[in-house]
Scaffold this motif. Structure first.
Motif, PDB file in Angstrom:
ATOM      1  N   UNK A  73      -0.315   3.621   2.538  1.00  0.00           N
ATOM      2  CA  UNK A  73      -0.474   2.376   3.311  1.00  0.00           C
ATOM      3  C   UNK A  73      -0.800   2.678   4.765  1.00  0.00           C
ATOM      4  N   UNK A  74      -0.111   3.685   5.311  1.00  0.00           N
ATOM      5  CA  UNK A  74      -0.299   4.000   6.732  1.00  0.00           C
ATOM      6  C   UNK A  74      -1.728   4.455   7.000  1.00  0.00           C
ATOM      7  N   UNK A  75      -2.254   5.275   6.086  1.00  0.00           N
ATOM      8  CA  UNK A  75      -3.592   5.836   6.304  1.00  0.00           C
ATOM      9  C   UNK A  75      -4.709   4.857   5.982  1.00  0.00           C
ATOM     10  N   UNK A  76      -4.482   4.040   4.954  1.00  0.00           N
ATOM     11  CA  UNK A  76      -5.615   3.275   4.433  1.00  0.00           C
ATOM     12  C   UNK A  76      -5.894   2.004   5.235  1.00  0.00           C
ATOM     13  N   UNK A  77      -5.017   1.660   6.180  1.00  0.00           N
ATOM     14  CA  UNK A  77      -5.270   0.435   6.948  1.00  0.00           C
ATOM     15  C   UNK A  77      -5.226   0.731   8.438  1.00  0.00           C
ATOM     16  N   UNK A  78      -6.124   1.581   8.927  1.00  0.00           N
ATOM     17  CA  UNK A  78      -6.053   1.953  10.344  1.00  0.00           C
ATOM     18  C   UNK A  78      -6.365   0.785  11.266  1.00  0.00           C
ATOM     19  N   UNK A  79      -7.064  -0.208  10.743  1.00  0.00           N
ATOM     20  CA  UNK A  79      -7.437  -1.343  11.584  1.00  0.00           C
ATOM     21  C   UNK A  79      -6.325  -2.372  11.725  1.00  0.00           C
ATOM     22  N   UNK A  80      -5.268  -2.207  10.898  1.00  0.00           N
ATOM     23  CA  UNK A  80      -4.158  -3.154  10.986  1.00  0.00           C
ATOM     24  C   UNK A  80      -3.185  -2.677  12.064  1.00  0.00           C
ATOM     25  N   UNK A  81      -2.464  -3.616  12.651  1.00  0.00           N
ATOM     26  CA  UNK A  81      -1.538  -3.233  13.730  1.00  0.00           C
ATOM     27  C   UNK A  81      -0.380  -2.428  13.150  1.00  0.00           C
ATOM     28  N   UNK A  82       0.253  -1.615  14.009  1.00  0.00           N
ATOM     29  CA  UNK A  82       1.371  -0.784  13.560  1.00  0.00           C
ATOM     30  C   UNK A  82       2.467  -1.665  12.977  1.00  0.00           C
ATOM     31  N   UNK A  83       2.678  -2.843  13.591  1.00  0.00           N
ATOM     32  CA  UNK A  83       3.736  -3.744  13.121  1.00  0.00           C
ATOM     33  C   UNK A  83       3.444  -4.204  11.688  1.00  0.00           C
ATOM     34  N   UNK A  84       2.190  -4.575  11.435  1.00  0.00           N
ATOM     35  CA  UNK A  84       1.833  -5.064  10.095  1.00  0.00           C
ATOM     36  C   UNK A  84       1.931  -3.938   9.065  1.00  0.00           C
ATOM     37  N   UNK A  85       1.525  -2.717   9.479  1.00  0.00           N
ATOM     38  CA  UNK A  85       1.638  -1.588   8.545  1.00  0.00           C
ATOM     39  C   UNK A  85       3.104  -1.277   8.266  1.00  0.00           C
ATOM     40  N   UNK A  86       3.933  -1.324   9.314  1.00  0.00           N
ATOM     41  CA  UNK A  86       5.368  -1.053   9.131  1.00  0.00           C
ATOM     42  C   UNK A  86       5.992  -2.079   8.193  1.00  0.00           C
ATOM     43  N   UNK A  87       5.548  -3.350   8.308  1.00  0.00           N
ATOM     44  CA  UNK A  87       6.079  -4.408   7.430  1.00  0.00           C
ATOM     45  C   UNK A  87       5.764  -4.078   5.977  1.00  0.00           C
ATOM     46  N   UNK A  88       4.500  -3.619   5.731  1.00  0.00           N
ATOM     47  CA  UNK A  88       4.107  -3.301   4.354  1.00  0.00           C
ATOM     48  C   UNK A  88       4.878  -2.090   3.842  1.00  0.00           C
ATOM     49  N   UNK A  89       5.022  -1.069   4.709  1.00  0.00           N
ATOM     50  CA  UNK A  89       5.773   0.131   4.323  1.00  0.00           C
ATOM     51  C   UNK A  89       7.212  -0.260   3.981  1.00  0.00           C
ATOM     52  N   UNK A  90       7.807  -1.130   4.818  1.00  0.00           N
ATOM     53  CA  UNK A  90       9.192  -1.551   4.580  1.00  0.00           C
ATOM     54  C   UNK A  90       9.292  -2.307   3.258  1.00  0.00           C
ATOM     55  N   UNK A  91       8.281  -3.147   2.960  1.00  0.00           N
ATOM     56  CA  UNK A  91       8.308  -3.911   1.703  1.00  0.00           C
ATOM     57  C   UNK A  91       8.261  -2.967   0.507  1.00  0.00           C
ATOM     58  N   UNK A  92       7.387  -1.951   0.581  1.00  0.00           N
ATOM     59  CA  UNK A  92       7.281  -0.977  -0.519  1.00  0.00           C
ATOM     60  C   UNK A  92       8.597  -0.225  -0.666  1.00  0.00           C
ATOM     61  N   UNK A  93       9.156   0.214   0.478  1.00  0.00           N
ATOM     62  CA  UNK A  93      10.399   0.990   0.433  1.00  0.00           C
ATOM     63  C   UNK A  93      11.517   0.153  -0.164  1.00  0.00           C
ATOM     64  N   UNK A  94      11.614  -1.102   0.266  1.00  0.00           N
ATOM     65  CA  UNK A  94      12.693  -1.959  -0.233  1.00  0.00           C
ATOM     66  C   UNK A  94      12.539  -2.194  -1.735  1.00  0.00           C
TER      67      UNK A  94
END
Lengths: 238, 448
Positions: free
Chosen positions: B249-270
């Protein structure tokens, strides 16, 4: 410049790193089949703007439109191809392997592959490792990759960096021909002489702000320096 | 697979095979696995000389723990110390040379490119197990015995561990800017996990034990006993999935803001953690060891499963006491898997003295309680403790008809085959590296 012919529009793009603004409300357009130069001194935000345009860097605000339609960052690779300045693709590989790889991925036919190999002049170094190529040939290889790419809009970061005058002139001809063939080019250039030679339109940046945009005559009028070169215009406007 | 994907997969494999980190992985795996195997065969042969004439000794000659575990033990070292470099190479090199920016713009979804990279790196790990396959082939050719279930259990453990290490390496390579800092961070995690496991085993009573769940190394242990525990499988899978997907997720969406990427990472982790925690409430296990060392005899297991009430066990031994380890391994861990409701607590009545003699009379007197009835015993053997439990539960001990494990002693000499691991295989790997690293014959610009 009429809005109908604009193929790409950046609107109100802003980007901040910590407390400092890298870009402040930048808006500009690209016209189909033209070479546009993104001009500015080092640190003026050219690369940041190109990477935001290509969807490789998040903007704090602003939108990008292609043919009048909003295009989110994840979809921009369908329309734009960005060539970074310091690209060294697979430095341990032979240039020929790298060329063949990109041509396979882009589904390029044999004739196109060979034509662009010849145009960019990378033929003599195909048997060398990419990491061992001179700066100029690395640049040519990168340029060839961008010309093989299928996207109609090319964003090239400092495409003449590392070339001598003759090489610069020959690559300029290649880029002009590419634009004539229908592709739209945005070149980030810090050498104003080069920009004046190759660009149909110019977008002037300074300290992250848009100073002016238009063709050279438009800029001369804005700077009130009729008959002057781009250098004088730039100095007058910044 | 469409043509662009095929080209990317070919390129990825070629790039991996021509990397020095992959060459080191292959060559060192050959050396270490070969060394482990030859040493294991020597020791097994020494022990077998006496066991061949004495049946009682032969039952202790188990090729799983005598040959397979030490041979594949080197794989753990390789996966911990060398494999991360291969995974990091696959991401960090392309990031440092800006090639990643080009890959993000290819007419193939970037998630697919990352999946191809993931498959390529995992394939390299699989190739590093080739020396182990050769070792097992030699063992079989000498007339040795290998139980398929045990072999696959062990390989499953190592593969899941490699899966977790790959995920961690991908994530760290994705969020760091250089391969050097990525390598340092990954080693801090993998070696940290190993040090934690070591600390837990040497200070089993201390607060360090409460951190043992963080150790990935501990998750391989059950597999090395021929035991597949859902808890271990899920832990390694969750670690690999959470970290790997977060890196994707972190690599594949470089155009998304860090906050939005962190939200997605957190959703996957949860989501992964929720699945992991939810499935831990249904503990499953399969004892695939041939000698069923992790379970009581089938007759005992059937009877123990019928104990409906809560069985409370209080152990009056220090966790550092060897008897504690005995009762833990031979009785408690098996009871926990067989009896539906059992609780084990360690009571600190006193400590063993320097020579192992209890300073307190109650020390070593373990207590078993079932429906208000209590019995005590100092034994740590299932032969004495199971009847205690049956008495408490009002059951008769079953007749055990299972045939005893007879063992597989074998006298073999592996040393003459050392050249296969120290010379032949490394040369093959060196050839593979050279083949992909070389400049191909080039005859003008038309060469494909």
């Amino acid at each position: 410049m009429s809005m109908e012919s604009s193929v790409f529009q950046a609107k109100e793009i802003s980007k901040r790193y910590g407390n400092s603004f890298a870009l402040t409300n930048i808006s500009f357009t690209l016209t189909a089949g033209q070479v546009t130069g993104l001009i500015g001194p080092n640190g003026s935000g050219k690369t940041t703007l190109l990477e935001i345009g290509a969807g490789l860097l998040p903007a704090d605000s602003g939108i990008v439109q292609v043919s009048g339609r909003n295009v989110p960052p994840t979809e921009r690779r369908n329309h734009l191809f960005y060539l970074p300045d310091h690209l060294i693709p697979y430095p341990d590989c032979a240039a020929m392997k790298v060329r063949n790889f990109f041509c396979d991925v882009f589904s390029i036919d044999f004739q196109t592959r060979e034509r662009i190999t010849e145009l960019t002049g990378i033929g003599p170094v195909l048997g060398k490792r990419v990491g061992q190529l001179s700066k100029g040939f690395k640049k040519r290889l990168g340029l060839a990759i961008s010309l093989w790419s299928p996207q109609p809009i090319l964003l090239l970061d400092e495409p003449f960096d590392g070339f001598d005058l003759r090489q610069t002139l020959s690559i300029m001809e290649v880029l002009k021909d590419t634009a004539k063939a229908g592709r739209t080019l945005l070149l980030s250039i810090h050498q104003l002489m080069d920009a004046e030679r190759v660009c149909d339109r110019l977008v002037l940046l300074n300290q992250g702000r848009l100073v002016a945009q238009g063709n050279l005559d438009d800029l001369r009028n804005q700077a009130k320096t009729p008959g002057s070169g781009l250098e004088e215009v730039f100095l007058a406007l910044t | 697979m469409r043509s662009p994907e095929k080209a990317i997969f070919r390129k990825e494999l070629g790039d991996l095979f021509s990397a020095r980190s992959t060459l080191s992985l292959f060559v060192l795996s050959s050396f270490l696995i070969g060394y482990g195997f030859i040493q294991a065969v020597d020791l097994f042969t020494e022990a077998s000389r006496a066991a061949i004439d004495h049946k009682e000794l032969a039952s202790g000659m188990n090729p799983f723990e005598g040959i397979l575990v030490p041979t594949l033990g080197s794989l753990y070292l390789i996966t911990t110390l060398l494999f991360p470099f291969v995974a990091i190479h696959s991401i960090s090199n392309e990031r440092q040379t800006s090639t990643l920016k080009i890959l993000l713009q290819l007419p193939v979804p970037f998630s697919r490119i990352l999946l191809i990279k993931w498959v390529g790196v995992f394939f390299c790990w699989f190739l590093s197990t080739v020396p182990a396959l050769l070792a097992i082939g030699l063992w079989l050719a000498w007339g040795g015995h290998v139980n398929v279930g045990e072999y696959f259990t062990l390989m499953l453990g190592h593969a899941l561990y490699a899966f977790a290490i790959l995920g961690i390496s991908f994530l760290i390579a994705a969020i760091t800017q250089s391969s050097a800092s990525a390598a340092l961070l990954v080693l801090a995690v993998t070696l940290g996990s190993w040090v934690l496991d070591f600390s837990v085993s040497s200070h089993s009573g201390s607060w360090v034990k409460s951190l043992s769940f963080l150790s990935l190394t501990a998750s391989i242990r059950p597999f090395e006993r021929g035991l597949v525990l859902s808890e271990s499988v899920i832990r390694l899978l969750v670690v690999g999935l959470v970290t790997g997907l977060s890196g994707f997720l972190w690599l594949s969406q470089p155009g998304a803001s860090a906050k939005s990427r962190l939200r997605k990472v957190a959703a996957v982790a949860m989501t992964c953690l929720f699945i992991g925690i939810a499935s831990s409430f249904v503990p499953l296990h399969a004892d695939l060891s041939e000698d069923r060392r992790n379970s009581f005899a089938a007759e005992h297991e059937t009877l123990l499963r019928n104990i409906q009430g809560k069985l409370k066990i209080r152990i009056a031994l220090s966790p550092d006491d060897p008897r504690f380890k005995d009762i833990q391994r031979n009785v408690l861990s098996k009871l926990e898997r067989a009896v539906p409701d059992v609780s084990v607590s360690v009571v600190t009545t006193g400590k063993s003295s320097m020579f192992g003699v209890g300073a307190d009379d109650a020390y070593g007197l373990n207590e078993f309680e079932y429906q208000g009835k209590i019995e005590t015993s100092r034994s740590t053997s299932p032969k004495e403790l199971l009847p205690v439990i049956y008495r408490l539960a009002g059951m008769n001990a079953p007749e055990v008809s299972s045939t005893a494990y007879s063992g597989y002693p074998l006298i073999a000499n592996a040393s003459p085959f050392g050249w296969l691991f120290y010379l032949a295989l490394p040369l093959c790997f060196l050839f593979l590296w050279w083949w992909h690293h070389r400049i191909p014959n080039f005859h003008g610009g038309n060469s494909k």
